[in-house]
Motif scaffolding. Structure first.
Motif, PDB file in Angstrom:
ATOM      1  N   LEU A  60     -93.515   8.791  24.045  1.00  0.00           N
ATOM      2  CA  LEU A  60     -92.261   8.848  24.789  1.00  0.00           C
ATOM      3  C   LEU A  60     -91.130   9.011  23.783  1.00  0.00           C
ATOM      4  N   ARG A  61     -90.230   9.951  24.070  1.00  0.00           N
ATOM      5  CA  ARG A  61     -89.087  10.182  23.188  1.00  0.00           C
ATOM      6  C   ARG A  61     -87.801  10.251  24.002  1.00  0.00           C
ATOM      7  N   VAL A  62     -86.771   9.609  23.497  1.00  0.00           N
ATOM      8  CA  VAL A  62     -85.416   9.755  24.016  1.00  0.00           C
ATOM      9  C   VAL A  62     -84.597  10.180  22.805  1.00  0.00           C
ATOM     10  N   PRO A  63     -84.510  11.490  22.561  1.00  0.00           N
ATOM     11  CA  PRO A  63     -83.910  11.987  21.315  1.00  0.00           C
ATOM     12  C   PRO A  63     -82.507  11.460  21.031  1.00  0.00           C
ATOM     13  N   LYS A  64     -81.651  11.435  22.045  1.00  0.00           N
ATOM     14  CA  LYS A  64     -80.263  11.021  21.831  1.00  0.00           C
ATOM     15  C   LYS A  64     -80.162   9.571  21.366  1.00  0.00           C
ATOM     16  N   GLU A  65     -81.104   8.739  21.792  1.00  0.00           N
ATOM     17  CA  GLU A  65     -81.074   7.319  21.430  1.00  0.00           C
ATOM     18  C   GLU A  65     -82.036   6.987  20.290  1.00  0.00           C
ATOM     19  N   HIS A  66     -82.665   8.011  19.715  1.00  0.00           N
ATOM     20  CA  HIS A  66     -83.587   7.856  18.588  1.00  0.00           C
ATOM     21  C   HIS A  66     -84.785   6.967  18.936  1.00  0.00           C
ATOM     22  N   ILE A  67     -85.254   7.085  20.169  1.00  0.00           N
ATOM     23  CA  ILE A  67     -86.430   6.324  20.598  1.00  0.00           C
ATOM     24  C   ILE A  67     -87.639   7.239  20.517  1.00  0.00           C
ATOM     25  N   GLU A  68     -88.685   6.751  19.878  1.00  0.00           N
ATOM     26  CA  GLU A  68     -89.957   7.450  19.811  1.00  0.00           C
ATOM     27  C   GLU A  68     -91.028   6.364  19.826  1.00  0.00           C
ATOM     28  N   ALA A  69     -91.829   6.339  20.908  1.00  0.00           N
ATOM     29  CA  ALA A  69     -92.777   5.238  21.087  1.00  0.00           C
ATOM     30  C   ALA A  69     -94.108   5.734  21.623  1.00  0.00           C
ATOM     31  N   PRO A  70     -95.203   5.204  21.087  1.00  0.00           N
ATOM     32  CA  PRO A  70     -96.508   5.521  21.655  1.00  0.00           C
ATOM     33  C   PRO A  70     -96.642   4.864  23.032  1.00  0.00           C
ATOM     34  N   ILE A  71     -97.295   5.554  23.945  1.00  0.00           N
ATOM     35  CA  ILE A  71     -97.532   5.020  25.289  1.00  0.00           C
ATOM     36  C   ILE A  71     -99.001   4.627  25.385  1.00  0.00           C
ATOM     37  N   PHE A  72     -99.232   3.399  25.822  1.00  0.00           N
ATOM     38  CA  PHE A  72    -100.585   2.886  26.033  1.00  0.00           C
ATOM     39  C   PHE A  72    -100.744   2.508  27.498  1.00  0.00           C
ATOM     40  N   GLU A  73    -101.979   2.384  27.940  1.00  0.00           N
ATOM     41  CA  GLU A  73    -102.240   1.911  29.299  1.00  0.00           C
ATOM     42  C   GLU A  73    -102.073   0.402  29.345  1.00  0.00           C
ATOM     43  N   GLY A  74    -101.327  -0.094  30.326  1.00  0.00           N
ATOM     44  CA  GLY A  74    -101.175  -1.526  30.536  1.00  0.00           C
ATOM     45  C   GLY A  74     -99.893  -2.086  29.968  1.00  0.00           C
ATOM     46  N   GLY A 103     -91.346  -1.566  28.225  1.00  0.00           N
ATOM     47  CA  GLY A 103     -91.288  -1.829  26.787  1.00  0.00           C
ATOM     48  C   GLY A 103     -90.412  -3.028  26.498  1.00  0.00           C
ATOM     49  N   HIS A 104     -90.575  -3.590  25.303  1.00  0.00           N
ATOM     50  CA  HIS A 104     -89.784  -4.756  24.908  1.00  0.00           C
ATOM     51  C   HIS A 104     -88.354  -4.359  24.552  1.00  0.00           C
ATOM     52  N   ARG A 105     -87.405  -5.171  24.972  1.00  0.00           N
ATOM     53  CA  ARG A 105     -85.974  -4.939  24.720  1.00  0.00           C
ATOM     54  C   ARG A 105     -85.583  -5.154  23.268  1.00  0.00           C
ATOM     55  N   ASP A 106     -86.424  -5.887  22.515  1.00  0.00           N
ATOM     56  CA  ASP A 106     -86.104  -6.125  21.109  1.00  0.00           C
ATOM     57  C   ASP A 106     -87.013  -5.323  20.183  1.00  0.00           C
ATOM     58  N   GLY A 107     -87.661  -4.306  20.759  1.00  0.00           N
ATOM     59  CA  GLY A 107     -88.542  -3.430  20.004  1.00  0.00           C
ATOM     60  C   GLY A 107     -88.257  -1.981  20.345  1.00  0.00           C
ATOM     61  N   PHE A 108     -89.286  -1.288  20.816  1.00  0.00           N
ATOM     62  CA  PHE A 108     -89.162   0.150  21.091  1.00  0.00           C
ATOM     63  C   PHE A 108     -88.031   0.485  22.066  1.00  0.00           C
ATOM     64  N   PHE A 109     -87.781  -0.372  23.070  1.00  0.00           N
ATOM     65  CA  PHE A 109     -86.766  -0.035  24.078  1.00  0.00           C
ATOM     66  C   PHE A 109     -85.381  -0.603  23.779  1.00  0.00           C
ATOM     67  N   ARG A 110     -85.128  -1.112  22.578  1.00  0.00           N
ATOM     68  CA  ARG A 110     -83.791  -1.606  22.239  1.00  0.00           C
ATOM     69  C   ARG A 110     -82.763  -0.492  22.374  1.00  0.00           C
ATOM     70  N   GLY A 111     -83.114   0.728  21.992  1.00  0.00           N
ATOM     71  CA  GLY A 111     -82.182   1.854  22.062  1.00  0.00           C
ATOM     72  C   GLY A 111     -81.774   2.246  23.468  1.00  0.00           C
ATOM     73  N   LEU A 112     -82.494   1.773  24.498  1.00  0.00           N
ATOM     74  CA  LEU A 112     -82.101   2.086  25.872  1.00  0.00           C
ATOM     75  C   LEU A 112     -80.728   1.526  26.219  1.00  0.00           C
ATOM     76  N   ASP A 114     -78.038   2.128  25.058  1.00  0.00           N
ATOM     77  CA  ASP A 114     -77.014   3.167  24.949  1.00  0.00           C
ATOM     78  C   ASP A 114     -77.299   4.402  25.801  1.00  0.00           C
ATOM     79  N   ILE A 115     -78.344   4.377  26.608  1.00  0.00           N
ATOM     80  CA  ILE A 115     -78.731   5.562  27.381  1.00  0.00           C
ATOM     81  C   ILE A 115     -77.681   5.871  28.450  1.00  0.00           C
ATOM     82  N   LYS A 116     -77.531   7.150  28.737  1.00  0.00           N
ATOM     83  CA  LYS A 116     -76.522   7.606  29.699  1.00  0.00           C
ATOM     84  C   LYS A 116     -77.153   8.568  30.706  1.00  0.00           C
ATOM     85  N   VAL A 117     -76.525   8.674  31.869  1.00  0.00           N
ATOM     86  CA  VAL A 117     -76.923   9.670  32.856  1.00  0.00           C
ATOM     87  C   VAL A 117     -76.821  11.035  32.182  1.00  0.00           C
TER      88      VAL A 117
END
Length: 187
Positions: A60-74, A103-112, A114-117
């Motif tokens: 999973l990538r959110v380029p503008k927020e510099h998020i790049e995370a592997p996706i696992f099942e569960g 995702g965890h707010r203090d890990g991979f998803f911390r950059g969320l 700043d996400i925008k519409v």
């Protein structure tokens, strides 16, 4: 990320590479940018990779927020310590319905935070790239699972705890809803 940490991640990836070649899983896990992570989450990430390997179903990538995370099942603790997790009961990644990823707010998803519409969210799988565009961001109670319901169209729902910087359990959930715009969902 330090050279030693990079080598630890790569060693874990190499150990699972042979098995992944027969399963269609993605083994090239991006090296995380730990700059926004809590120190405890960094330690848990390294431990989870060492215990559980690194066979991802996508990136999973959110380029503008510099998020790049592997996706696992569960979404169990071990899974969310090494990446983000596909939420059981939601549509498959690349399917034609509502796919939920947590995702965890203090890990991979911390950059969320700043996400925008209008921001793009990309998912790379072994078979196809998918692109979504953020339609809305909402904050809900943890019991409100209506955001994961099917709406008759391909969409992506990202879920993390809120507020982002609070000690202990977070009382709310931060939800990003994104509509599908490019790729081949459900094929």
């Amino acid at each position: 990320m330090s050279h030693l940490a990079i080598e630890e991640v790569r060693a874990s990836q190499a150990a699972s590479s042979e098995a992944a070649s027969t399963t269609g899983k993605i083994t090239e896990i991006p090296t995380p940018d730990f700059s926004l992570w809590s120190p405890a989450r960094v330690t848990q990430f390294k431990s989870a990779l060492a215990q559980h390997g690194a066979l991802a179903v996508g990136i999973l990538r959110v380029p503008k927020e510099h998020i790049e995370a592997p996706i696992f099942e569960g979404t169990d603790d071990l899974t969310l310590n090494k990446g983000v997790g596909h939420i059981a009961g939601t549509d498959a990644i690349g399917g034609g319905g509502n796919t939920g990823i947590a995702g965890h707010r203090d890990g991979f998803f911390r950059g969320l935070k700043d996400i925008k519409v209008g921001d793009k969210v990309e998912i790379e799988t072994s078979s196809k790239p998918l692109v979504y565009v953020v339609e809305r961001v909402v904050i809900v109670d943890p019991q409100d699972v209506s955001v994961l319901q099917e709406r008759g169209r391909p969409e992506l729902t990202l879920v993390t705890c809120y507020p982002f910087y609070v000690l202990g359990s977070a009382p709310k959930r931060f939800i990003v809803k994104a509509k599908f715009v490019q790729g081949d969902p459900g094929a």
